[in-house]
Scaffold this motif. Structure first.
Motif, PDB file in Angstrom:
ATOM      1  N   UNK A   1       0.816  -1.208   0.000  1.00  0.00           N
ATOM      2  CA  UNK A   1       0.000   0.000   0.000  1.00  0.00           C
ATOM      3  C   UNK A   1       0.856   1.267   0.000  1.00  0.00           C
ATOM      4  N   UNK A   2       2.160   1.107   0.148  1.00  0.00           N
ATOM      5  CA  UNK A   2       3.047   2.275   0.199  1.00  0.00           C
ATOM      6  C   UNK A   2       3.173   2.917  -1.179  1.00  0.00           C
ATOM      7  N   UNK A   3       3.190   4.244  -1.213  1.00  0.00           N
ATOM      8  CA  UNK A   3       3.345   4.968  -2.481  1.00  0.00           C
ATOM      9  C   UNK A   3       4.767   4.859  -3.016  1.00  0.00           C
ATOM     10  N   UNK A   4       5.739   5.033  -2.120  1.00  0.00           N
ATOM     11  CA  UNK A   4       7.156   4.905  -2.482  1.00  0.00           C
ATOM     12  C   UNK A   4       7.763   3.927  -1.478  1.00  0.00           C
ATOM     13  N   UNK A   5       7.759   2.647  -1.825  1.00  0.00           N
ATOM     14  CA  UNK A   5       8.040   1.572  -0.865  1.00  0.00           C
ATOM     15  C   UNK A   5       9.367   1.743  -0.133  1.00  0.00           C
ATOM     16  N   UNK A   6      10.463   1.833  -0.854  1.00  0.00           N
ATOM     17  CA  UNK A   6      11.770   1.874  -0.204  1.00  0.00           C
ATOM     18  C   UNK A   6      11.968   3.136   0.618  1.00  0.00           C
ATOM     19  N   UNK A   7      11.503   4.271   0.109  1.00  0.00           N
ATOM     20  CA  UNK A   7      11.637   5.525   0.849  1.00  0.00           C
ATOM     21  C   UNK A   7      10.802   5.490   2.121  1.00  0.00           C
ATOM     22  N   UNK A   8       9.575   5.015   2.015  1.00  0.00           N
ATOM     23  CA  UNK A   8       8.712   4.951   3.198  1.00  0.00           C
ATOM     24  C   UNK A   8       9.233   3.936   4.211  1.00  0.00           C
ATOM     25  N   UNK A   9       9.818   2.843   3.737  1.00  0.00           N
ATOM     26  CA  UNK A   9      10.392   1.859   4.653  1.00  0.00           C
ATOM     27  C   UNK A   9      11.546   2.470   5.431  1.00  0.00           C
ATOM     28  N   UNK A  10      12.412   3.220   4.754  1.00  0.00           N
ATOM     29  CA  UNK A  10      13.536   3.877   5.437  1.00  0.00           C
ATOM     30  C   UNK A  10      13.045   4.910   6.448  1.00  0.00           C
ATOM     31  N   UNK A  11      12.102   5.747   6.013  1.00  0.00           N
ATOM     32  CA  UNK A  11      11.635   6.831   6.882  1.00  0.00           C
ATOM     33  C   UNK A  11      10.854   6.300   8.071  1.00  0.00           C
ATOM     34  N   UNK A  12       9.969   5.344   7.837  1.00  0.00           N
ATOM     35  CA  UNK A  12       9.163   4.785   8.942  1.00  0.00           C
ATOM     36  C   UNK A  12      10.049   4.043   9.938  1.00  0.00           C
ATOM     37  N   UNK A  13      11.055   3.321   9.430  1.00  0.00           N
ATOM     38  CA  UNK A  13      11.985   2.618  10.315  1.00  0.00           C
ATOM     39  C   UNK A  13      12.713   3.606  11.212  1.00  0.00           C
ATOM     40  N   UNK A  14      13.182   4.702  10.630  1.00  0.00           N
ATOM     41  CA  UNK A  14      13.894   5.726  11.414  1.00  0.00           C
ATOM     42  C   UNK A  14      12.986   6.323  12.482  1.00  0.00           C
ATOM     43  N   UNK A  15      11.753   6.612  12.134  1.00  0.00           N
ATOM     44  CA  UNK A  15      10.841   7.250  13.094  1.00  0.00           C
ATOM     45  C   UNK A  15      10.502   6.324  14.260  1.00  0.00           C
ATOM     46  N   UNK A  16      10.265   5.059  13.958  1.00  0.00           N
ATOM     47  CA  UNK A  16       9.959   4.097  15.024  1.00  0.00           C
ATOM     48  C   UNK A  16      11.177   3.922  15.926  1.00  0.00           C
TER      49      UNK A  16
END
Length: 347
Positions: free
Chosen positions: A180-195
């Motif tokens: 469901x991610x719009x930009x999979x790799x970018x969102x994975x990196x950013x969400x991982x950092x935030x968590x």
């Protein structure tokens, strides 16, 4: 305990003798050093057979916690809920897989925006009273959520206070709905950092930045980059969990690891242990019951196995899967399947 160990040692020696005879009949050979290693391995696995592994799930209701656990274990262990949590509670689901016990502990309400606010201490005491063992903490959240919500921050805080920040040393971040991610790799990196940044408020960045993150999609075999996520999830779960839970987890999942390496032509091969599993595989569209590890995943799992069974490193023996599979099948049951899987990863 000494009497139990003596009995196990005797059982292991008898099994090694039997396997040696069958190998000789098949014009194969077994060295004395390998026999000693096999005997030690059987002892270790037999002692672990009555133990269990425990996963604790943390995350909002409806993010896919139960579905992901069920996908990994190939069993409907935790029921998939359809409704929002209305109160804080602890739910434990006990199950047996391949003769090995496991407990999945869910914490519905802990990361939800429920009416019972301002009761953190009550929640901490409730969790402490009901959860006595944690081999791995799963923090599950949706990849397509843009931020770390206040309710998730509350859950991270409560878990940290209930079990001390060290609980995060055996934890994994799991992002569901990867497709469901719009930009999979970018969102994975950013969400991982935030968590990780949120967890770091309780553990420091050194611990938080070591927590692995895996993106999954329970409706697809692959993530948007075309990679299979189930094997990556298995690998990160296994290498991150406590040593206490690692061997029971391996024993529970072993038939799906070394299954394709068993040779039915061996005259002492015991097919009865896996007959039902084979039928399920034949009916599977893409043989999803089995794990297909890449070389990096195999190496990581091998290192963890040597960490929990140090004698394997001291033996300095590399055993091929062709040998491991039939030997494991000859031993039979959870112990035999685990022996075969361990040899598979040592190959």
């Amino acid at each position: 305990m000494n009497n139990i160990n003596c009995m196990l040692n005797e059982t292991a020696k008898k099994l090694v003798d039997e396997i040696t005879k069958n190998l000789a009949a098949s014009k194969e050979s077994i060295s004395s050093s390998f026999g000693e290693l096999l005997s030690l391995l059987i002892d270790k696995l037999q002692l672990s057979q009555d133990k269990k592994f425990v996963f604790v799930l943390l995350g909002k209701t409806g993010v896919g916690k139960s579905s992901t656990v069920n996908s990994l274990l190939n069993q409907e262990i935790a029921p998939v809920g359809k409704y929002d949590a209305t109160t804080m509670e602890v739910q434990e689901y006990e199950h047996e897989i391949n003769g090995v016990k496991c407990s999945i502990i869910d914490t519905p309400g802990l990361c939800d925006d429920i009416p019972e606010k301002g009761n953190n201490q009550k929640y901490i005491e409730l969790i402490q009273n009901q959860v006595k063992q944690i081999d791995l903490l799963w923090f599950v959240t949706r990849l397509d959520d843009a931020r770390v919500g206040e309710d998730e921050k509350k859950g991270i805080q409560i878990i940290s206070e209930a079990f001390t920040p060290q609980v995060w040393e055996h934890s994994v971040i799991i992002f569901t709905r990867a497709n469901k991610a719009d930009d999979y790799l970018e969102e994975l990196r950013e969400r991982t950092k935030r968590i990780r940044d949120e967890i770091a408020k309780h553990t420091g960045h050194e611990v938080a930045n070591r927590i692995p993150a895996v993106a999954v999609d329970n409706k697809s075999q692959t993530t948007p980059d075309g990679k299979r996520w189930l094997e990556e999830l298995y690998t990160q779960v296994f290498i991150t969990m406590s040593q206490k839970g690692a061997i029971p987890f391996l024993m529970a999942t072993a038939p799906r690891i070394n299954k394709t390496n068993r040779d039915p032509n061996w005259n002492f091969y015991n097919q009865s242990e896996f007959k039902n599993q084979d039928k399920e595989d034949e009916n599977s569209e893409f043989n999803a019951n089995n794990f297909i590890f890449d070389s990096i995943q195999k190496e990581l799992i091998k290192k963890k196995i040597i960490e929990v069974i140090p004698a394997l490193a001291a033996a300095g023996v590399t055993i091929g899967a062709v040998v491991g599979g039939p030997i494991g099948a000859a031993i039979g049951g959870a112990v035999g399947a685990a022996v075969g899987s361990i040899f598979y990863f040592l190959n």
